[in-house]
Design a protein around this motif. Sequence first.
Motif, PDB file in Angstrom:
ATOM      1  N   VAL A   1       0.836  -1.199   0.000  1.00  0.00           N
ATOM      2  CA  VAL A   1       0.000   0.000   0.000  1.00  0.00           C
ATOM      3  C   VAL A   1       0.875   1.255   0.000  1.00  0.00           C
ATOM      4  CG1 VAL A   1      -1.688   1.334   1.328  1.00  0.00           C
ATOM      5  CG2 VAL A   1      -1.957  -1.138   1.104  1.00  0.00           C
ATOM      6  N   LEU A   2       1.911   1.267   0.816  1.00  0.00           N
ATOM      7  CA  LEU A   2       2.838   2.400   0.864  1.00  0.00           C
ATOM      8  C   LEU A   2       3.489   2.629  -0.498  1.00  0.00           C
ATOM      9  CD1 LEU A   2       4.659   4.508   2.324  1.00  0.00           C
ATOM     10  CD2 LEU A   2       6.195   2.614   2.867  1.00  0.00           C
ATOM     11  N   LEU A   3       3.987   1.560  -1.117  1.00  0.00           N
ATOM     12  CA  LEU A   3       4.639   1.684  -2.418  1.00  0.00           C
ATOM     13  C   LEU A   3       3.660   2.194  -3.474  1.00  0.00           C
ATOM     14  CD1 LEU A   3       6.704  -1.619  -2.314  1.00  0.00           C
ATOM     15  CD2 LEU A   3       7.660   0.691  -2.287  1.00  0.00           C
TER      16      LEU A   3
ATOM     17  N   LEU B   1       1.129  -1.672 -10.729  1.00  0.00           N
ATOM     18  CA  LEU B   1       1.164  -2.407  -9.467  1.00  0.00           C
ATOM     19  C   LEU B   1       2.606  -2.503  -8.983  1.00  0.00           C
ATOM     20  CD1 LEU B   1      -0.141  -4.362  -7.338  1.00  0.00           C
ATOM     21  CD2 LEU B   1       0.392  -6.214  -8.931  1.00  0.00           C
ATOM     22  N   PRO B   2       2.890  -2.188  -7.713  1.00  0.00           N
ATOM     23  CA  PRO B   2       4.232  -2.450  -7.176  1.00  0.00           C
ATOM     24  C   PRO B   2       4.428  -3.965  -7.030  1.00  0.00           C
ATOM     25  CG  PRO B   2       2.979  -0.947  -5.761  1.00  0.00           C
ATOM     26  CD  PRO B   2       2.011  -1.582  -6.692  1.00  0.00           C
TER      27      PRO B   2
ATOM     28  N   ASP C   1      11.719   0.095 -14.584  1.00  0.00           N
ATOM     29  CA  ASP C   1      13.004  -0.115 -13.913  1.00  0.00           C
ATOM     30  C   ASP C   1      12.807  -0.659 -12.500  1.00  0.00           C
ATOM     31  OD1 ASP C   1      14.136   0.951 -16.155  1.00  0.00           O
ATOM     32  OD2 ASP C   1      14.730   2.851 -15.217  1.00  0.00           O
ATOM     33  N   SER C   2      13.618  -1.638 -12.138  1.00  0.00           N
ATOM     34  CA  SER C   2      13.625  -2.134 -10.757  1.00  0.00           C
ATOM     35  C   SER C   2      14.350  -1.145  -9.855  1.00  0.00           C
ATOM     36  CB  SER C   2      14.324  -3.493 -10.675  1.00  0.00           C
ATOM     37  OG  SER C   2      13.550  -4.504 -11.257  1.00  0.00           O
TER      38      SER C   2
ATOM     39  N   PRO D   1       7.898  -1.809 -10.757  1.00  0.00           N
ATOM     40  CA  PRO D   1       6.542  -1.530 -11.254  1.00  0.00           C
ATOM     41  C   PRO D   1       6.146  -2.507 -12.373  1.00  0.00           C
ATOM     42  CG  PRO D   1       7.892   0.467 -11.200  1.00  0.00           C
ATOM     43  CD  PRO D   1       8.825  -0.690 -11.035  1.00  0.00           C
ATOM     44  N   LEU D   2       4.993  -3.133 -12.201  1.00  0.00           N
ATOM     45  CA  LEU D   2       4.376  -3.955 -13.244  1.00  0.00           C
ATOM     46  C   LEU D   2       3.300  -3.092 -13.887  1.00  0.00           C
ATOM     47  CD1 LEU D   2       4.024  -6.775 -14.609  1.00  0.00           C
ATOM     48  CD2 LEU D   2       2.299  -7.251 -12.834  1.00  0.00           C
ATOM     49  N   VAL D   3       3.336  -3.000 -15.233  1.00  0.00           N
ATOM     50  CA  VAL D   3       2.511  -2.018 -15.939  1.00  0.00           C
ATOM     51  C   VAL D   3       1.749  -2.674 -17.082  1.00  0.00           C
ATOM     52  CG1 VAL D   3       2.582   0.097 -17.323  1.00  0.00           C
ATOM     53  CG2 VAL D   3       4.072  -0.133 -15.336  1.00  0.00           C
ATOM     54  N   HIS D   4       0.485  -2.263 -17.242  1.00  0.00           N
ATOM     55  CA  HIS D   4      -0.291  -2.672 -18.414  1.00  0.00           C
ATOM     56  C   HIS D   4       0.136  -1.799 -19.592  1.00  0.00           C
ATOM     57  CE1 HIS D   4      -3.834  -3.173 -21.069  1.00  0.00           C
ATOM     58  NE2 HIS D   4      -3.824  -4.398 -20.553  1.00  0.00           N
TER      59      HIS D   4
END
Length: 304
Positions: A57-59, A98-99, A137-138, A249-252
Amino acid sequence: MTKNLLARPSAAVTLATLLLGATACGGSGSDPLADSSKSSGGGGTVTVGSANFPENVLLASIYSQALQAKGIKVKEKFNIGSREVIYGQVKSGNLTVLPEYNGSLLTYLKAKAASSDEAAVNAALLKALPSSLTLLDSSAAEDKDSLTVSKATADKYNLKSIPDLKGHAADFVAGGPPEFKTREEQAFKDVYGLTFKEWKATSDATANALKDGTVQVGDIYTTDPRIISLNLVSLDDPKHLFDVQNVTPLVHKGDLSDKGVAALNAVSAKLDTAGLVKLMKRVGTDKEDPATVAKDWLSSNGLV
């Protein structure tokens, strides 16, 4: 030892469950999945989601506020659930961002890579992900297992990394969850040549057991706020016995503008494990609002 970070209750969960009920949903309504509208080609509303534990939630709040600071309209859907629920929401486009934790996500997708190498894990992930998803990027921040000792033990035996335990391990009791011995006893022998005197199943009480001397070394997640509050020391793992778990970050695809991508990559460039531990102390131990903690971090790093 790979852990399912979007499915497990962490120590921080028990410290902040009540806090989440009041703050995690970000005003998005009682059902975080009720509105399935998608963002439009990177130019519409970006929907940032999170799993149902305080760190995620914080991320997610950090991601959300970083995007809003760049003038991007954001809808927050926090505290949704485990990876089994939330991954499909990103895949379908109901969530834009999504983190994630790269090592755990790779395990979830049942793909294989050298788990101790961030670049290899991310390369394997990019191959394993469906065409609708991608990674940004990680960060250097990792929420992973660590072999941890009390500050008093670290000072007494001059311990900074796991190899420093050579010559002492035979006198030390190791603590952790019940599966810690089964999963890692042989690995400690093979990788570092360490054999501990005894193994105790201390589970969530491991941090306290380290502090009171019940055990001398223990398995603690690297972002557990008790590392700070109980004055513990996580030992460096130069041979990478524990898997990588970089916050990523995982992104659509197509639903985040170049400006949004740059904003999230800037977050990853600043976020490290030590900083995340401090943030989690504020959220998990001090019971501060995750959104406030996120804003403070972004401000201090020049990202808002």
